[in-house]
Design a protein around this motif. Structure first.
Motif, mmCIF file in Angstrom:
data_model
loop_
_atom_site.group_PDB
_atom_site.id
_atom_site.type_symbol
_atom_site.label_atom_id
_atom_site.label_comp_id
_atom_site.label_asym_id
_atom_site.label_seq_id
_atom_site.Cartn_x
_atom_site.Cartn_y
_atom_site.Cartn_z
ATOM 1 N N ALA A 145 -7.688 -89.417 -23.515
ATOM 2 C CA ALA A 145 -8.800 -88.639 -22.950
ATOM 3 C C ALA A 145 -9.039 -89.044 -21.495
ATOM 4 C CB ALA A 145 -10.066 -88.834 -23.782
ATOM 5 N N TRP B 41 -8.577 -87.083 -17.079
ATOM 6 C CA TRP B 41 -9.421 -87.160 -15.880
ATOM 7 C C TRP B 41 -8.608 -87.460 -14.623
ATOM 8 C CZ3 TRP B 41 -14.978 -87.231 -15.394
ATOM 9 C CH2 TRP B 41 -15.651 -86.920 -16.580
ATOM 10 N N LYS C 136 -15.296 -83.934 -15.178
ATOM 11 C CA LYS C 136 -13.827 -83.921 -15.160
ATOM 12 C C LYS C 136 -13.316 -82.776 -14.297
ATOM 13 C CE LYS C 136 -12.068 -83.503 -19.193
ATOM 14 N NZ LYS C 136 -11.372 -83.492 -20.500
ATOM 15 N N LEU D 211 -16.251 -90.033 -20.597
ATOM 16 C CA LEU D 211 -15.536 -90.382 -21.816
ATOM 17 C C LEU D 211 -16.514 -90.606 -22.971
ATOM 18 C CD1 LEU D 211 -12.782 -92.722 -20.394
ATOM 19 C CD2 LEU D 211 -12.483 -90.430 -21.361
ATOM 20 N N ARG E 121 -19.308 -89.052 -23.435
ATOM 21 C CA ARG E 121 -19.690 -87.723 -23.916
ATOM 22 C C ARG E 121 -18.581 -87.108 -24.764
ATOM 23 N NH1 ARG E 121 -21.392 -87.391 -18.425
ATOM 24 N NH2 ARG E 121 -19.656 -85.988 -17.993
ATOM 25 N N GLU E 122 -17.326 -87.348 -24.404
ATOM 26 C CA GLU E 122 -16.202 -86.781 -25.147
ATOM 27 C C GLU E 122 -15.975 -87.464 -26.492
ATOM 28 O OE1 GLU E 122 -12.572 -86.459 -22.862
ATOM 29 O OE2 GLU E 122 -13.681 -85.844 -21.072
#
Length: 144
Positions: free
Chosen positions: A9, A13, A25, A38, A40-41
């Protein structure tokens, strides 16, 4: 396996332009913005707001605000036990607050690699050579 997914992930970016206090991003991020994005992801909504902060990593004295926040929300791990996907914290000079963070992206090979927002450039993946290893002060793992 989760750590490898976080590292993957973070690689998404790469190339995001450096922008102080940004966390989007492909649009802009600084080193903390990368970690926030990251979060949030892989975790969900950010747990707290981020107060304004100076872009000057060489500020002397004061509290270790970034370290305190990382300790509140991520699990500390020993530097010896760090693995891909862990968040790394660096002190850029003696006597200054630790204010630079990165994500460990690979541990195999001659040198570990990390992903971080590089001032004046972009989010990059680079070798974590001796210069960086000497400045490493802590490592943290995303929850879950």
């Amino acid at each position: 396996m989760r750590g490898e997914a976080i590292a993957a992930a973070a690689r998404a970016w790469l190339g995001t332009p450096y922008r102080h206090q940004a966390s989007v991003k492909g649009v802009g991020a600084d080193c903390l913005g990368l970690v926030r994005g990251l979060w949030r992801e892989v975790v969900g909504e950010e747990p707290e707001g981020v107060p304004p902060y100076s872009p000057d990593w060489a500020e002397a004295g004061g509290r270790e605000l970034l370290r305190e926040a990382l300790e509140r929300w991520l699990g500390p791990v020993s530097v010896e036990a760090m693995r891909a996907g862990d968040v790394l914290l660096f002190r850029m000079s003696p006597g200054v607050a630790a204010k630079h963070c990165a994500v460990l992206s690979a541990v195999e090979g001659p040198e570990p690699k990390m992903i971080h927002a590089y001032w004046g450039r972009a989010v990059v993946e680079s070798w974590m050579g001796i210069w960086w290893r000497r400045r490493l002060v802590a490592a943290f793992r995303f929850p879950g």
